[in-house]
Design a protein around this motif. Sequence first.
Motif, mmCIF file in Angstrom:
data_model
loop_
_atom_site.group_PDB
_atom_site.id
_atom_site.type_symbol
_atom_site.label_atom_id
_atom_site.label_comp_id
_atom_site.label_asym_id
_atom_site.label_seq_id
_atom_site.Cartn_x
_atom_site.Cartn_y
_atom_site.Cartn_z
ATOM 1 N N SER A 183 0.748 -1.377 -0.171
ATOM 2 C CA SER A 183 0.182 0.139 -0.145
ATOM 3 C C SER A 183 0.875 1.464 -0.115
ATOM 4 O O SER A 183 2.235 1.314 0.600
ATOM 5 N N PHE A 184 0.274 2.208 -0.903
ATOM 6 C CA PHE A 184 1.127 3.338 -0.879
ATOM 7 C C PHE A 184 0.277 4.687 -0.658
ATOM 8 O O PHE A 184 -0.860 4.594 -1.357
ATOM 9 N N VAL A 185 0.491 5.320 0.434
ATOM 10 C CA VAL A 185 -0.505 6.353 0.819
ATOM 11 C C VAL A 185 0.101 7.654 0.262
ATOM 12 O O VAL A 185 1.113 7.939 0.886
ATOM 13 N N LEU A 186 -0.637 8.557 -0.316
ATOM 14 C CA LEU A 186 0.176 9.620 -1.076
ATOM 15 C C LEU A 186 -0.396 10.720 -0.223
ATOM 16 O O LEU A 186 -1.538 10.975 0.059
ATOM 17 N N PHE A 187 0.820 11.473 0.231
ATOM 18 C CA PHE A 187 0.294 12.688 1.220
ATOM 19 C C PHE A 187 0.781 14.014 -0.032
ATOM 20 O O PHE A 187 1.955 13.982 -0.265
ATOM 21 N N THR A 188 -0.019 15.050 0.027
ATOM 22 C CA THR A 188 0.604 16.242 -0.766
ATOM 23 C C THR A 188 0.658 17.259 0.127
ATOM 24 O O THR A 188 0.173 17.530 1.330
ATOM 25 N N ILE A 189 1.481 18.251 -0.518
ATOM 26 C CA ILE A 189 1.766 19.353 0.279
ATOM 27 C C ILE A 189 0.882 20.608 0.283
ATOM 28 O O ILE A 189 0.991 21.610 1.128
ATOM 29 N N GLY B 113 -6.353 4.542 -10.990
ATOM 30 C CA GLY B 113 -5.298 4.526 -10.223
ATOM 31 C C GLY B 113 -4.469 5.734 -10.154
ATOM 32 O O GLY B 113 -4.663 6.671 -10.411
ATOM 33 N N ARG B 114 -3.113 5.575 -9.946
ATOM 34 C CA ARG B 114 -2.017 6.564 -9.999
ATOM 35 C C ARG B 114 -1.043 6.185 -11.160
ATOM 36 O O ARG B 114 -0.465 4.966 -11.010
ATOM 37 N N PHE B 115 -0.657 6.969 -11.987
ATOM 38 C CA PHE B 115 0.336 7.105 -13.064
ATOM 39 C C PHE B 115 1.051 7.833 -12.850
ATOM 40 O O PHE B 115 0.903 9.443 -12.809
ATOM 41 N N GLU B 116 2.538 7.583 -12.713
ATOM 42 C CA GLU B 116 3.636 8.723 -12.704
ATOM 43 C C GLU B 116 4.825 8.125 -13.278
ATOM 44 O O GLU B 116 5.105 6.995 -13.571
ATOM 45 N N VAL C 272 8.668 15.018 -10.826
ATOM 46 C CA VAL C 272 7.625 13.936 -10.789
ATOM 47 C C VAL C 272 6.317 14.340 -11.277
ATOM 48 O O VAL C 272 5.653 15.259 -10.791
ATOM 49 N N PHE C 273 5.991 13.710 -12.462
ATOM 50 C CA PHE C 273 4.574 14.161 -13.198
ATOM 51 C C PHE C 273 3.570 12.932 -12.644
ATOM 52 O O PHE C 273 3.905 11.943 -12.995
ATOM 53 N N PHE D 174 -0.799 16.208 -10.598
ATOM 54 C CA PHE D 174 0.138 16.471 -9.646
ATOM 55 C C PHE D 174 1.703 16.590 -10.435
ATOM 56 O O PHE D 174 1.994 16.145 -11.290
ATOM 57 N N ILE D 175 2.388 17.590 -9.886
ATOM 58 C CA ILE D 175 3.737 17.771 -10.003
ATOM 59 C C ILE D 175 4.677 17.787 -8.903
ATOM 60 O O ILE D 175 4.032 18.729 -7.821
#
Length: 288
Positions: free
Chosen positions: A14-20, A121-124, A210-211, A223-224
């Motif tokens: 599991s990957f939990v994304l936190f943004t600033i 999902g997330r694509f980066e 990171v895009f 996101f960037i």
Amino acid sequence: MKLKNIILKSIAYSFVLFTISSCNEDEGTDIGLSNLNLIFEDNFNGEAGQSINTDNWNFDIGTGQNGWGNQELQYYTDRPENVSLDGEGNMVITARRESFQGSPFTSARINTRDKVEQQYGRFEARIQMPGGRGVWPAFWMLGSNIETQPDDDPATVVWPFAGEIDITEMRGQEPFRSIGTIHGPGYSGGGGISDQFDLAEERFDTEFHVFAIEWSPDFIDYFIDGVRFNRIRKDDIPNGTDWVFDDQPFFILLNVAVGGTFVGFPVDTTPLPQRMIVDYVRIYAIAN
């Protein structure tokens, strides 16, 4: 999700994304999908000059119809001069000024069609972009049922009915600006739904960034470097048009075009060769 001949991690985590921070009207709300499982990554490890892993990637070759539909000037190849590993954990796409097969420039365009396809999902990707007037790098996605020409198979459709998600594309003459866009029927080409992210004191062609997008049934977030700068919702598309991002998986593309309607034509002083340096590509699925 279609996964053919790729190596997955034996235990997805599991990957939990936190943004600033957030740069739109949603600032202050909860942002970022949580409980994401890493299901695919390519770190481009290998010796310098080695080809990319063709279990994951396909090559688009040639000039395409009408310059891939955009009046682009390059000839896409699978030569190591245009796409290969650099021996330092990166994949490099190089656009060159050279006469090749009747075109004045060469470059590369790769995709994961029929090999790595995912819905939601997330694509980066972590990328250092190329620059220069008339240079057009992109990290983007297309619906898996797309065909360049209509045929008798009702499961295939032409662009833009299959949908397109541009995670980032750039005009080389604006190396401080990343543009994220969706295209669908009734909102394609210059009518795509779009926003941009500008760096204040940096450039995308001098260091890695990171895009990413996070794609759910109801919206697509952009996101960037962990900062969300746009959210496109279902109800943002024009009245009477279709949201074509909820009925099929998409595949990934990476390319560097030269010239075309989006960026204009290169000039004699455009510095070439130019390189798109890709550290990694990752896909995370939304956990059940």
